[in-house]
Design a protein around this motif. Structure first.
Motif, PDB file in Angstrom:
ATOM      1  N   LEU A  58       0.837  -1.197   0.000  1.00  0.00           N
ATOM      2  CA  LEU A  58       0.000   0.000   0.000  1.00  0.00           C
ATOM      3  C   LEU A  58       0.875   1.252   0.000  1.00  0.00           C
ATOM      4  N   GLY A  59       0.399   2.300  -0.680  1.00  0.00           N
ATOM      5  CA  GLY A  59       1.053   3.582  -0.580  1.00  0.00           C
ATOM      6  C   GLY A  59       0.949   4.134   0.832  1.00  0.00           C
ATOM      7  N   LEU A  60       1.801   5.101   1.155  1.00  0.00           N
ATOM      8  CA  LEU A  60       1.890   5.585   2.526  1.00  0.00           C
ATOM      9  C   LEU A  60       0.574   6.185   3.004  1.00  0.00           C
ATOM     10  N   ALA A  61      -0.095   6.992   2.190  1.00  0.00           N
ATOM     11  CA  ALA A  61      -1.341   7.633   2.615  1.00  0.00           C
ATOM     12  C   ALA A  61      -2.407   6.589   2.928  1.00  0.00           C
ATOM     13  N   ALA A  62      -2.584   5.626   2.033  1.00  0.00           N
ATOM     14  CA  ALA A  62      -3.575   4.569   2.268  1.00  0.00           C
ATOM     15  C   ALA A  62      -3.192   3.727   3.468  1.00  0.00           C
ATOM     16  N   ARG A  63      -1.889   3.489   3.656  1.00  0.00           N
ATOM     17  CA  ARG A  63      -1.452   2.683   4.797  1.00  0.00           C
ATOM     18  C   ARG A  63      -1.814   3.356   6.118  1.00  0.00           C
ATOM     19  N   LEU A  64      -1.666   4.671   6.197  1.00  0.00           N
ATOM     20  CA  LEU A  64      -2.023   5.375   7.425  1.00  0.00           C
ATOM     21  C   LEU A  64      -3.521   5.297   7.704  1.00  0.00           C
ATOM     22  N   VAL A  65      -4.342   5.357   6.653  1.00  0.00           N
ATOM     23  CA  VAL A  65      -5.788   5.220   6.833  1.00  0.00           C
ATOM     24  C   VAL A  65      -6.123   3.826   7.358  1.00  0.00           C
ATOM     25  N   VAL A  66      -5.526   2.793   6.765  1.00  0.00           N
ATOM     26  CA  VAL A  66      -5.795   1.423   7.223  1.00  0.00           C
ATOM     27  C   VAL A  66      -5.315   1.229   8.656  1.00  0.00           C
ATOM     28  N   GLU A  67      -4.153   1.796   9.001  1.00  0.00           N
ATOM     29  CA  GLU A  67      -3.651   1.647  10.369  1.00  0.00           C
ATOM     30  C   GLU A  67      -4.561   2.361  11.374  1.00  0.00           C
ATOM     31  N   ALA A  68      -5.130   3.502  10.980  1.00  0.00           N
ATOM     32  CA  ALA A  68      -6.084   4.175  11.863  1.00  0.00           C
ATOM     33  C   ALA A  68      -7.288   3.275  12.124  1.00  0.00           C
ATOM     34  N   HIS A  69      -7.767   2.614  11.076  1.00  0.00           N
ATOM     35  CA  HIS A  69      -8.908   1.698  11.239  1.00  0.00           C
ATOM     36  C   HIS A  69      -8.526   0.493  12.099  1.00  0.00           C
ATOM     37  N   LEU A  70      -7.338  -0.073  11.882  1.00  0.00           N
ATOM     38  CA  LEU A  70      -6.916  -1.234  12.664  1.00  0.00           C
ATOM     39  C   LEU A  70      -6.842  -0.909  14.149  1.00  0.00           C
ATOM     40  N   GLY A  71      -6.549   0.347  14.468  1.00  0.00           N
ATOM     41  CA  GLY A  71      -6.464   0.733  15.862  1.00  0.00           C
ATOM     42  C   GLY A  71      -7.775   0.642  16.619  1.00  0.00           C
ATOM     43  N   VAL A  72      -8.903   0.631  15.892  1.00  0.00           N
ATOM     44  CA  VAL A  72     -10.213   0.587  16.552  1.00  0.00           C
ATOM     45  C   VAL A  72     -11.043  -0.619  16.132  1.00  0.00           C
ATOM     46  N   CYS A  73     -10.477  -1.503  15.287  1.00  0.00           N
ATOM     47  CA  CYS A  73     -11.251  -2.627  14.753  1.00  0.00           C
ATOM     48  C   CYS A  73     -10.576  -3.955  15.068  1.00  0.00           C
ATOM     49  N   PRO A  74     -10.989  -4.631  16.148  1.00  0.00           N
ATOM     50  CA  PRO A  74     -10.386  -5.929  16.492  1.00  0.00           C
ATOM     51  C   PRO A  74     -10.535  -6.977  15.392  1.00  0.00           C
ATOM     52  N   ALA A  75     -11.653  -6.969  14.666  1.00  0.00           N
ATOM     53  CA  ALA A  75     -11.880  -7.983  13.630  1.00  0.00           C
ATOM     54  C   ALA A  75     -10.823  -7.884  12.535  1.00  0.00           C
ATOM     55  N   ARG A 132      -9.880   8.670 -10.295  1.00  0.00           N
ATOM     56  CA  ARG A 132      -8.827   8.257 -11.218  1.00  0.00           C
ATOM     57  C   ARG A 132      -7.924   7.182 -10.601  1.00  0.00           C
ATOM     58  N   GLY A 133      -8.142   6.879  -9.345  1.00  0.00           N
ATOM     59  CA  GLY A 133      -7.385   5.853  -8.643  1.00  0.00           C
ATOM     60  C   GLY A 133      -8.210   5.329  -7.487  1.00  0.00           C
ATOM     61  N   ILE A 134      -7.543   5.038  -6.381  1.00  0.00           N
ATOM     62  CA  ILE A 134      -8.209   4.526  -5.185  1.00  0.00           C
ATOM     63  C   ILE A 134      -8.464   5.671  -4.211  1.00  0.00           C
ATOM     64  N   GLU A 135      -9.620   5.633  -3.551  1.00  0.00           N
ATOM     65  CA  GLU A 135      -9.956   6.596  -2.505  1.00  0.00           C
ATOM     66  C   GLU A 135     -10.362   5.811  -1.257  1.00  0.00           C
ATOM     67  N   LEU A 136      -9.645   6.040  -0.151  1.00  0.00           N
ATOM     68  CA  LEU A 136      -9.988   5.450   1.143  1.00  0.00           C
ATOM     69  C   LEU A 136     -10.352   6.585   2.091  1.00  0.00           C
ATOM     70  N   THR A 137     -11.544   6.508   2.688  1.00  0.00           N
ATOM     71  CA  THR A 137     -12.016   7.540   3.608  1.00  0.00           C
ATOM     72  C   THR A 137     -12.251   6.919   4.974  1.00  0.00           C
ATOM     73  N   GLY A 197     -14.668   5.301  12.888  1.00  0.00           N
ATOM     74  CA  GLY A 197     -13.982   4.034  12.725  1.00  0.00           C
ATOM     75  C   GLY A 197     -14.224   3.357  11.395  1.00  0.00           C
ATOM     76  N   ASP A 198     -15.286   3.745  10.681  1.00  0.00           N
ATOM     77  CA  ASP A 198     -15.602   3.126   9.390  1.00  0.00           C
ATOM     78  C   ASP A 198     -14.626   3.582   8.311  1.00  0.00           C
ATOM     79  N   VAL A 199     -14.440   2.724   7.311  1.00  0.00           N
ATOM     80  CA  VAL A 199     -13.658   3.051   6.125  1.00  0.00           C
ATOM     81  C   VAL A 199     -14.525   2.841   4.894  1.00  0.00           C
ATOM     82  N   GLU A 200     -14.563   3.852   4.040  1.00  0.00           N
ATOM     83  CA  GLU A 200     -15.201   3.698   2.729  1.00  0.00           C
ATOM     84  C   GLU A 200     -14.117   3.574   1.678  1.00  0.00           C
ATOM     85  N   GLU A 201     -14.253   2.569   0.831  1.00  0.00           N
ATOM     86  CA  GLU A 201     -13.270   2.327  -0.231  1.00  0.00           C
ATOM     87  C   GLU A 201     -13.955   2.504  -1.580  1.00  0.00           C
TER      88      GLU A 201
END
Length: 215
Positions: A19-36, A146-151, A168-172
């Protein structure tokens, strides 16, 4: 309750370092609050290891080992940062997720009525991390990508054609998704937005003003 998660391909890309750095930070933020999703990461890492075993060996580039040793000796962004960063906007400050504690939050700039923005990161791989702060009823114009958007939602909520997204939600979304995000009542919505490539607005007026917008 967290209802929306990154897709399995995105989690796999995160676990295998693709993952690119920006997307990785978004995923890590979600992992911090999502045990699943946290529980799924070791499985993804094991799968990534099996995929690596099937690849032919590749020689290291000249100087790669020396550069890796140098980077290991550098302080991480978290170690360099003092205190917990916050974003300041109406009606007050919001604490940013721990993965962002190494980033400096600049001034939130008004880009439209009821909508403020700060660029947190512009990475070499053409990915950008934005912070958006919107008041209830404010919306982004109908757009695709034009690419991927993670919110990732830090506070408040928004809704669009894909559902309602809260803390805590992520929209892809990608080039196949066209949507119109609207901040829901009663609270302001604060989000992280990781993009690769600029948004593609569908309306004539939105396309005309896009050069003035940061995404």
């Amino acid at each position: 309750e967290i209802r929306h998660h990154p897709s399995e391909p995105t989690l796999l890309a995160h676990a295998t370092g693709r993952l690119g750095l920006a997307a990785r930070l978004v995923v890590e933020a979600h992992l911090g609050v999502c045990p699943a999703c946290r529980r799924s990461i070791p499985v993804m890492e094991a799968l990534g290891g099996l995929m690596l075993d099937d690849l032919p060996p590749t020689p290291l580039a000249p100087g790669a080992l020396e550069r890796a040793i140098t980077r290991l000796g550098e302080a991480s962004p978290k170690e360099r940062t003092q205190g917990v960063p916050t974003a300041h906007g109406p009606p007050g400050p919001v604490t940013l997720p721990p993965p962002l504690h190494g980033l400096r939050v600049g001034r939130l700039r008004r880009i439209a009525p009821g909508l403020r923005h700060a660029a947190l990161l512009r990475a070499p791989e053409r990915s950008t991390l934005h912070l958006l702060w919107g008041k209830p009823g404010v919306s982004l114009p109908l757009h695709t990508h034009r690419g991927i958007e993670l919110t990732y939602v830090i506070a408040g909520a928004f809704e669009d054609e894909l559902g309602c997204f809260g803390p805590g939600d992520v929209e892809e979304a990608d080039t196949d998704v066209t949507h119109h995000q609207v901040v829901t009542v009663p609270a302001d919505c604060v989000c992280l937005l990781a993009t690769t490539g600029r948004l593609r607005f569908t309306g004539v007026l939105a396309r005309l003003i896009q050069p003035l917008l940061p995404f």
